[in-house]
Each structure stands twice: as structure tokens, then as C-alpha cells.
Design a protein around this motif. Structure first.
Motif, short mmCIF file in Angstrom:
data_model
loop_
_atom_site.label_atom_id
_atom_site.label_comp_id
_atom_site.label_asym_id
_atom_site.label_seq_id
_atom_site.Cartn_x
_atom_site.Cartn_y
_atom_site.Cartn_z
N ARG A 179 1.03 -0.93 0.11
CA ARG A 179 -0.17 -0.28 0.33
C ARG A 179 0.63 1.38 0.10
O ARG A 179 0.91 2.50 -0.73
CB ARG A 179 -0.92 0.45 1.25
N LEU A 180 2.12 1.48 0.65
CA LEU A 180 2.91 2.54 0.70
C LEU A 180 3.16 2.95 -0.51
O LEU A 180 3.27 4.01 -1.42
CB LEU A 180 3.90 2.02 1.79
N ARG A 181 3.72 1.24 -1.21
CA ARG A 181 4.41 1.58 -2.45
C ARG A 181 3.51 2.59 -3.81
O ARG A 181 3.56 2.51 -4.39
CB ARG A 181 4.80 -0.09 -3.43
N GLU A 182 2.03 1.74 -3.74
CA GLU A 182 1.20 2.44 -4.54
C GLU A 182 0.95 3.82 -4.26
O GLU A 182 1.21 4.39 -5.08
CB GLU A 182 -0.23 1.45 -3.99
N SER B 137 -0.54 4.83 12.08
CA SER B 137 -1.20 4.33 13.76
C SER B 137 -0.02 4.12 14.01
O SER B 137 1.32 5.01 14.23
CB SER B 137 -1.40 2.67 13.38
N ASP B 138 0.92 4.01 15.30
CA ASP B 138 1.44 4.11 16.83
C ASP B 138 1.75 2.83 16.96
O ASP B 138 2.84 1.98 17.80
CB ASP B 138 1.50 4.96 17.56
N PHE B 139 0.92 1.34 16.57
CA PHE B 139 1.21 -0.36 16.55
C PHE B 139 2.72 -0.63 16.45
O PHE B 139 3.62 -0.92 17.28
CB PHE B 139 0.72 -0.23 16.01
N ASP B 140 3.17 -0.06 14.94
CA ASP B 140 4.77 -0.20 15.03
C ASP B 140 5.36 0.43 13.80
O ASP B 140 4.90 1.76 14.01
CB ASP B 140 4.90 -1.90 14.31
N GLU C 274 3.78 3.94 12.02
CA GLU C 274 5.16 5.57 12.49
C GLU C 274 5.15 6.28 10.56
O GLU C 274 5.04 6.98 9.87
CB GLU C 274 6.50 5.11 13.25
N LEU C 275 5.95 4.92 9.60
CA LEU C 275 5.91 4.88 8.69
C LEU C 275 5.39 5.84 7.77
O LEU C 275 4.90 6.90 7.05
CB LEU C 275 6.90 4.01 8.00
#
Length: 467
Positions: free
Chosen positions: A193-196, A213-216, A220-221
């Protein structure tokens, strides 16, 4: 060779878990093996010591004791032999002899030591565990007892434990694979999803956002990515706005420069070709002179801004009587104000002082006051001045048409003009006036604020720190 991130994650997760289980299984199998043999040795040693103790207490009925122990031990598949100090077998249950003793083993038992052998496959047809205990009477070595048990039972227990461990490793590997697949697929989906989204941004779409989210670290990225895109979007809007204002500026420059140049050229051609009557020549020369000064003013305004923006000018600060300066501003602009039927009023404390560069402060005040005059008709422009603890406050207020709230933050931008008129705009010839004002106030380490209400007027507040 290209390996997908999903397979890398699966391989790493499953490998770690399987290797960990294998190591634990090997350690556990080794522990259980020692545990089983130690228990067997403890059992044999305990029976041997009990036999010797009973023989010592009941020396007259030793045959009966040996027979009773023989029946008990036979039921547990344990053989034993009793021998004298010359290693001759004097009583035996089971094979005779059970095992052949080595010289070093016989030497140890004669010295009073117990000999223990966990596994032995060479001296009998089947593997055995045996214990050799010395028989000490009145502190003298009189013989010994040897107890032996086949290790097939122990091996069956160990084999069964190992089998269970293998089943456990297999089940753990399957569960690890399934969990790794789920987790890896989840993370790969987020990365995809980030790449798209990155591809969309690279293609010029700055409206894209992804869940964060702040989960991992991936969450955060994603959040940082959204912030980056938001800033890029703002920057692109600024660039587009600046480009639009630049185009408008070029149009304005063309118009502003063409008009005086055309006038000057026409006057010169008329005089040279005697097309202007003698009585009109003076008027034509005056017109050419005014247009020339206007050209100089237009060019200087742009040069002035560039010098200010690139910090190429120096301020020569001094204490200035504020009342005197505001009176001078009033005198200079009274004629301009009267053309629009405006009145300029000065309200300033008698001893008010401002610590600033005289020329640049004059430039600031003239720009703002001209702005107020331009937006006011049949109104009042008030120049106020007062001193506070650590700064001087200058206010320029009018009761003109005001500024739209959404326009207030834009008036400081270069080339920005609140009205489309090219020649009568309130922000300098090219929309640079208030941009220059902002830069000059910042160079004085001061602040400038604007408050305005549509139809009720505008107030500029300058705060210049004292020396």
C-alpha cells in the motif's frame, strides 16, 4: 535473483522457530536420556546397598535374604551376583557371570569405590546398565555385589520421548508457518500500500493518504508519509500560486513599462519632427520627465525587494522621535489623501521614540499608509504611536473597505495583489509593497499584525523592539 518479501519473512520466521525447537528438543532428549539412566543407576545402587546391609545384619541367614531379593529383582528384570575378595562368584541370580569385570574396574572396587556403567553393549549379547558395589566388613574388603539391568526398557522410554518431540517439532513448524504466513501477508499488504501510494505521489497525486498508527514502525512510517505528502501538497500549491503570480507579474510589467515608454517615445518623436506646438513642448517634456521617474520607481522597487530579500542592505539604527516622523509621513501623503477626500490624523505620545533605520522605517510607514489611502474614500486614516516597556507600538488604522479574512495572510506574498487593477493597486506597482514591508520589519527584529473587517476598515500594528 529476486525473492519476494513475503517469502523472506516466511523463511526467516519458520527457520528461527524450527531451529529453536530442534535445539530445545535435542537438549531435552539429552536431558531425558541422562535422567532415565541416572534413575536406573540410582535404583540398582539402592538395591545393592540394601542387600549388603541386610547381609551384614543377618549373616546367619544370608541364603534366605539372597533368595528373597532374587525373586524381587527378577520381577524387575534385574540380575545380581555376589562375589568374594578374589572375584569368585559365590551367589548369582540370572546369568553366571553377568558381565566380565575389567582389571581397572576390579581395582577400583578393591579400593572401596562404586563402579557405574550406564551403557555397555560389548560384554553381553544385549546392552546393559550395571553397578558394582564393594562389600566392606570391619573396614576390610571381603567382596562385592554386581547388579545389572537390560537397557532396552530405558531405550524404549527415550525413543518414545524422542518420537513425541519429533511430533511436537512438526506441529510447531506447521503452526509457525501458518502464523508467519498471516503476519507476513499482513505486513506485505501494508508495504504494498505504501509502494502504491508512493507511485501515485511520483505521478503528481498529492491527495493520497494511507492509514497510519503508532502500533509499529510501518504505522509510524505511514504517518510520516502522510505528513510528507501533505507538505508536498502545500508546497506544490505554493509553487502553483507563485507561478500564477509570476505570470501576472510579467503581464503587469509589460503593461506598466509599455505605457511610460510609449509616452516618452511619442513625446520625443513629436518634438524631433516638430509635431508638437511650441506652446505644448513644455507640457510634453514634463510628461516625459514624470514617466521617466515612474519607470525608475518601478525598477527600483524590484531591485529594492531583491536586495532586502538577499540581505544585501544594512540597517543604521538610531533613536527617532516618533511624533516628528509621523508628522513627516502625514505631510508627504496629505495631497494623495485629499485626492480621495481622506484625512490623515496623528495621535502619538510626545516623548515616544523608535529605535530603527530612518530611511527603511519611512519606507515601511509610507507603504502601509498609501495602502490605507488606496482602500479608503471619504474616510479617516489615523497614525498612532506609543511606547511600552521593551518596544514601540505604531498603528496605522483606516475606516475603508477592509480586507477579506482569507486575503489577510496572502497580502505579504511577493507579486500578490488584492485587486486586479494594474495601476492603482495598494501594494506597490507590482504587488511588492507589503512584501517589502514584511522583510524590513523582520530585519528590525519586529512584528507586524493586521486586523480587518470587511466594510469597516483595516489596522496595521507594528512592534519595534527598543535598543
Amino acid at each position: 535473483m529476486r525473492v519476494k518479501y513475503l517469502y523472506q519473512q516466511l523463511a526467516s520466521h519458520v527457520s528461527v522457530i524450527v531451529i529453536a525447537f530442534l535445539i530445545l528438543s535435542l537438549l531435552f532428549a539429552h536431558f531425558m536420556k541422562n535422567f532415565v539412566y541416572e534413575n536406573k543407576i540410582d535404583e540398582l545402587t539402592s538395591y545393592g546397598q540394601n542387600i549388603l546391609k541386610d547381609l551384614e545384619r543377618n549373616r546367619g541367614s544370608s541364603q534366605q535374604i539372597l533368595s528373597e531379593y532374587g525373586r524381587v529383582l527378577a520381577g524387575r528384570d534385574i540380575q545380581y551376583s555376589l562375589f568374594d575378595q578374589s572375584s569368585t562368584i559365590i551367589y548369582s541370580i540370572g546369568r553366571t557371570p553377568i558381565v566380565e569385570l575389567k582389571d581397572e574396574e576390579w581395582s577400583k572396587i578393591k579400593q572401596g569405590y562404586t563402579v557405574v556403567v550406564k551403557q555397555d553393549y560389548k560384554r553381553l549379547e544385549e546392552g546393559v546398565t550395571f553397578v558394582l558395589l564393594p562389600y566392606i566388613h570391619n573396614h576390610q574388603f571381603v567382596g562385592g555385589i554386581l547388579l545389572a539391568s537390560p537397557i532396552k526398557g530405558s531405550r524404549q522410554v527415550i525413543s518414545q520421548i524422542t518420537e513425541y518431540l519429533l511430533y511436537t517439532v512438526f506441529i510447531a513448524a506447521v503452526v509457525a508457518f501458518m502464523l508467519s504466513w498471516i503476519l507476513s501477508a499482513f505486513h506485505v499488504k501494508r508495504i504494498k500500500r505504501l509502494r502504491e501510494a508512493t507511485s501515485l505521489v511520483a505521478g503528481g497525486d498529492y491527495s493520497v493518504r494511507i492509514p497510519s498508527s503508532d502500533f509499529d514502525e510501518i504505522g509510524e512510517l505511514s504517518r510520516d508519509f502522510n505528513k510528507m505528502v501533505e507538505k508536498l501538497n502545500i508546497s506544490m500549491e505554493e509553487i502553483e500560486s507563485l507561478e500564477n503570480r509570476r505570470r501576472q507579474f510579467m503581464t503587469d510589467v509589460s503593461h506598466e513599462l509599455r505605457t511610460p515608454l510609449t509616452t516618452i517615445s511619442g513625446v520625443i518623436e513629436g518634438i524631433r519632427n516638430d509635431m508638437i506646438p511650441e506652446s505644448e513642448k513644455e507640457k510634453g517634456m514634463l510628461l516625459a520627465s514624470n514617466e521617466t521617474k515612474r519607470l525608475i520607481r518601478l525598477v527600483n522597487e524590484n531591485l529594492d525587494y531583491e536586495k532586502i530579500r538577499s540581505n544585501q542592505i544594512k540597517l543604521y539604527k538610531q533613536d527617532i522621535q516618533l511624533k516628528e516622523m509621523l508628522e513627516i509621513i502625514k505631510d508627504q501623503l496629505d495631497v494623495l489623501a485629499e485626492e480621495k477626500y481622506n484625512k490623515i490624523v496623528v495621535e502619538v505620545e510626545e516623548d515616544a521614540v523608535v529605535h530603527a533605520d530612518y530611511d527603511r522605517l519611512t519606507q515601511i510607514l509610507i507603504n502601509i499608509t498609501k495602502n490605507s489611502i488606496q482602500f479608503t474614500e471619504n474616510g479617516l486614516i489615523i497614525l498612532r504611536g506609543r511606547m511600552e516597556t521593551d518596544k514601540t507600538i505604531i498603528e496605522i488604522e483606516d475606516n475603508g473597505i477592509g480586507i477579506d479574512p482569507e486575503e489577510i495572510e496572502k497580502i505579504w506574498r511577493r507579486f500578490y495583489k488584492a485587486m486586479l487593477s494594474r495601476t492603482t493597486n495598494p501594494y506597490g506597482e507590482f504587488g511588492l509593497g507589503l512584501s517589502i514591508v514584511k522583510q524590513l520589519v523582520n530585519m528590525h527584529n519586529g512584528e507586524i499584525e493586521v486586523s480587518s473587517e470587511k466594510g469597516k476598515g483595516t489596522k496595521f500594528i507594528l512592534k519595534i523592539p527598543l535598543k
